[in-house]
Design a protein around this motif. Structure first.
Motif, PDB file in Angstrom:
ATOM      1  N   SER A  22      37.878   6.564 114.149  1.00  0.00           N
ATOM      2  CA  SER A  22      38.468   5.995 115.358  1.00  0.00           C
ATOM      3  C   SER A  22      39.422   6.991 115.994  1.00  0.00           C
ATOM      4  CB  SER A  22      39.251   4.722 114.991  1.00  0.00           C
ATOM      5  OG  SER A  22      39.906   4.193 116.117  1.00  0.00           O
ATOM      6  N   LEU A  24      42.053   5.875 117.250  1.00  0.00           N
ATOM      7  CA  LEU A  24      43.313   5.242 116.860  1.00  0.00           C
ATOM      8  C   LEU A  24      43.685   5.716 115.462  1.00  0.00           C
ATOM      9  CD1 LEU A  24      42.509   1.576 117.966  1.00  0.00           C
ATOM     10  CD2 LEU A  24      43.884   3.267 119.201  1.00  0.00           C
ATOM     11  N   HIS A  72      39.566  -4.581 112.857  1.00  0.00           N
ATOM     12  CA  HIS A  72      40.568  -3.754 112.193  1.00  0.00           C
ATOM     13  C   HIS A  72      40.936  -4.448 110.878  1.00  0.00           C
ATOM     14  CE1 HIS A  72      40.809  -1.857 116.099  1.00  0.00           C
ATOM     15  NE2 HIS A  72      41.217  -2.983 116.652  1.00  0.00           N
ATOM     16  N   PRO A 105      42.029   1.176 111.667  1.00  0.00           N
ATOM     17  CA  PRO A 105      41.338   0.790 112.894  1.00  0.00           C
ATOM     18  C   PRO A 105      39.840   0.659 112.619  1.00  0.00           C
ATOM     19  CG  PRO A 105      42.008   3.091 113.012  1.00  0.00           C
ATOM     20  CD  PRO A 105      42.565   2.529 111.732  1.00  0.00           C
ATOM     21  N   THR A 108      37.020   3.060 110.488  1.00  0.00           N
ATOM     22  CA  THR A 108      37.616   3.989 109.530  1.00  0.00           C
ATOM     23  C   THR A 108      36.938   3.856 108.169  1.00  0.00           C
ATOM     24  OG1 THR A 108      39.749   3.859 110.647  1.00  0.00           O
ATOM     25  CG2 THR A 108      39.750   4.713 108.398  1.00  0.00           C
ATOM     26  N   LEU A 153      42.468  -4.820 120.627  1.00  0.00           N
ATOM     27  CA  LEU A 153      43.674  -4.367 119.933  1.00  0.00           C
ATOM     28  C   LEU A 153      44.452  -5.571 119.418  1.00  0.00           C
ATOM     29  CD1 LEU A 153      44.832  -1.573 122.390  1.00  0.00           C
ATOM     30  CD2 LEU A 153      43.832  -1.282 120.117  1.00  0.00           C
ATOM     31  N   TRP A 170      49.057   2.016 118.726  1.00  0.00           N
ATOM     32  CA  TRP A 170      47.686   1.734 119.143  1.00  0.00           C
ATOM     33  C   TRP A 170      47.590   1.277 120.593  1.00  0.00           C
ATOM     34  CZ3 TRP A 170      44.629  -1.288 114.860  1.00  0.00           C
ATOM     35  CH2 TRP A 170      44.523  -0.489 113.713  1.00  0.00           C
TER      36      TRP A 170
END
Length: 178
Positions: A22, A24, A72, A105, A108, A153, A170
Motif C-alpha cells: 500500500s 499508506l 485494513h 493498510p 500489506t 479510510l 493515512w
C-alpha cells in the motif's frame, strides 16, 4: 489502556508483483498498551472496540504469506512475542511483543516467521467490508489492484480514536488520501 502518547513507527513497502502492499504506511506501535496481565486479550478488545474497531478474533498470525485486499487490519499482541515479516518476501522483519500493535493498510503482506508458544493476538477491523485472506498469486494480485483503492479510510485510530496518528498519517497528514 493505551500507554501515554505512543507514536507509531511507519513503513511503506513497494508492490512486488505478487503482494500489492500500500502507499499508506504500516504503523507499528511499540509498547502501546498497558495490559491487564490476567486478561490481556480483553484489555485489547475493550480498547479497540471503544475506538470503533470490531469484528475481532483471537489467535496468532498465520505462518504463510498473505494479505487482505478488502479491509485494513489491527493486530494487538496480547501475550508472548514473535518475529513477523511485513511487506512480502522482500519486506522487513519485526519483533512484536505483548503490548505492541501493528496496523496494516489493505494489501500489506504479513507472515509469522517464529513465535513463542504463548503468542496471542487480537485482530480487529474498522467498519466496512469483511476480512478475506488473500494469498500472493498473479491472479489475486490483479484483483487486489482493483479492490484495494476502494477500501475506505478508517474514521479512527484503533488505539486513540478520531484524533489519533492513523487518522493524520493515512488521511491528510502525509498527503496520501483515498
Amino acid at each position: 489502556m493505551p500507554a501515554a502518547s505512543v507514536n507509531p513507527a511507519t513503513f511503506v513497502f513497494a508492490d512486488d508483483g505478487l503482494v500489492p502492499n500500500s502507499p499508506l504506511p504500516l504503523l507499528i506501535y511499540k509498547g502501546a498498551i498497558d495490559l491487564d496481565h490476567n486478561a490481556p486479550e480483553k484489555t485489547i478488545e475493550d480498547l479497540l472496540g471503544a475506538n470503533g474497531w470490531g469484528d475481532m478474533w483471537r489467535n496468532g498470525i498465520y505462518d504463510y504469506l498473505h494479505y487482505h485486499a478488502t479491509v485494513h487490519e489491527a493486530l494487538g499482541i496480547a501475550r508472548g512475542h514473535a518475529r513477523v515479516r511485513f511487506g512480502g518476501d522482500s519486506g522487513k522483519e519485526f519483533e512484536l511483543s505483548a503490548g505492541d500493535v501493528a496496523i496494516l493498510p489493505a494489501g500489506t503482506g504479513h507472515q509469522c516467521l517464529k513465535s513463542t508458544t504463548d503468542f496471542s493476538v487480537v485482530g480487529a477491523y474498522p467498519p466496512g467490508a469483511r476480512m478475506q485472506i488473500t494469498q500472493p498469486t498473479p491472479e489475486n494480485h490483479a484483483h487486489a489492484l482493483r479492490t484495494i483503492p476502494e477500501v475506505g479510510l478508517p474514521d479512527s485510530d484503533p488505539l486513540s480514536g478520531k484524533d489519533g496518528p492513523l487518522v493524520k498519517l493515512w488521511g491528510n497528514g502525509n498527503g496520501v488520501t483515498r
